[in-house]
Scaffold this active site. Sequence first.
Site, PDB file in Angstrom:
ATOM      1  N   MET A  99     -11.751  -2.060   8.704  1.00  5.20           N
ATOM      2  CA  MET A  99     -11.783  -3.290   9.502  1.00  5.20           C
ATOM      3  C   MET A  99     -10.809  -3.151  10.678  1.00  5.20           C
ATOM      4  O   MET A  99     -10.395  -4.151  11.272  1.00  5.20           O
ATOM      5  CB  MET A  99     -11.442  -4.500   8.636  1.00  5.20           C
ATOM      6  CG  MET A  99     -12.465  -4.699   7.514  1.00  5.20           C
ATOM      7  SD  MET A  99     -12.626  -6.381   6.927  1.00  5.20           S
ATOM      8  CE  MET A  99     -10.982  -6.681   6.316  1.00  5.20           C
ATOM      9  N   HIS A 108      -5.208   4.255   6.412  1.00  5.88           N
ATOM     10  CA  HIS A 108      -6.542   4.609   6.917  1.00  5.88           C
ATOM     11  C   HIS A 108      -6.561   6.079   7.356  1.00  5.88           C
ATOM     12  O   HIS A 108      -7.533   6.798   7.115  1.00  5.88           O
ATOM     13  CB  HIS A 108      -6.911   3.759   8.142  1.00  5.88           C
ATOM     14  CG  HIS A 108      -7.002   2.296   7.872  1.00  5.88           C
ATOM     15  ND1 HIS A 108      -6.068   1.394   8.337  1.00  5.88           N
ATOM     16  CD2 HIS A 108      -7.922   1.567   7.198  1.00  5.88           C
ATOM     17  CE1 HIS A 108      -6.414   0.171   7.976  1.00  5.88           C
ATOM     18  NE2 HIS A 108      -7.527   0.238   7.270  1.00  5.88           N
TER      19      HIS A 108
HETATM   20  O1  PAF Z   1     -11.419  -2.128   2.815  1.00  3.19           O
HETATM   21  C1  PAF Z   1     -11.860  -2.613   3.889  1.00  3.19           C
HETATM   22  O2  PAF Z   1     -11.247  -2.473   4.959  1.00  3.19           O
HETATM   23  C2  PAF Z   1     -13.164  -3.400   3.871  1.00  3.19           C
HETATM   24  O3  PAF Z   1     -13.291  -4.145   2.705  1.00  3.19           O
HETATM   25  C3  PAF Z   1     -14.397  -2.513   4.115  1.00  3.19           C
HETATM   26  C4  PAF Z   1     -14.588  -1.506   3.009  1.00  3.19           C
HETATM   27  C5  PAF Z   1     -14.265  -1.803   5.448  1.00  3.19           C
HETATM   28  C6  PAF Z   1     -15.650  -3.407   4.162  1.00  3.19           C
HETATM   29  O4  PAF Z   1     -15.576  -4.343   5.160  1.00  3.19           O
END
Ligand code: PAF
EC number: 6.3.2.1
Length: 281
Positions: free
Chosen positions: A26, A33
């Site tokens: 997101m 990330h």
């Molecule tokens: O973990 C996240 O950032 C969200 O839940 C995802 C997997 C991108 C789905 O919107």
Amino acid sequence: MKVLHTVAEFRQARAAFDVLGFVPTMGYLHQGHLALVEQARRECPAVAVSIFVNPTQFGPNEDYARYPRDTDRDLTLLEAAGVDLVFIPSVEEMYPPGFGTYVIQPAADEVLEGAARPGHFRGVATVVCKLFNIVQPTKSYFGQKDAQQTVVVRQMVRDLNLPVEIVIVSTVREPDGLALSSRNVYLNAEQRAAAPVLYRALRTAAERYAAGERDAETLRAVMRSVLTGEPLARPDYISVAHPLTLRELDRIGADGALLSLAVRFDQVRLIDNWLLEGEGT
Ligand code: PAF
């Protein structure tokens, strides 16, 4: 690095690759990330990342509108990480007028984040299913930080025969133990200083487990007592559950357990977890 905004553009760019690793996000990227992207880079010849703040996984009183966003910074980080494709769809692209199909797992809505956030996993499963269909990844990478999400995604892949391998990557933590999360920016200085109490509570319970404790209620009490020592922390749930079914345990058996916590610091709600390996795992 190609940045694509529509499904049609993405599909065209994706056709250049055979094996593709995929990290759905997101945005407002942090080292957690990037750890997913790095693992995807190591394991796959090409990597795609999506950035989409998915409205369907936020409840009406949650932080969708104020969820942090910084696409320019995200793109700089992804370029430096060697990503090949970035998919940044609009809400209308993902949910055009007339959209009406959802993926639901009723059992997930009964426990932990599912019970605390009605509709959350319907939104997560639906958007991840759509993203898998659009991106068609060989492998997709998720953080252990969102433990229940990993269980929901794995079950969806199994139940719907989706042709993708799910890889779970360990939680990345600050030096004081706080799990990285885009929502940590909401914490003021005092709350930030208090927030590592989640990690301390989990670690203390994990130490008791390592010393031989198998009674789940004792481990919940251990975590509760550490959290009570931090006046700013208001626990939402304190859980010792089976790692696959996420049902609360009385005793920890051969499958081990998932310790998980949701704790509020005024308006900011943080989650964290710790997997206790069982003798059978
Ligand atoms: O973990 C996240 O950032 C969200 O839940 C995802 C997997 C991108 C789905 O919107």
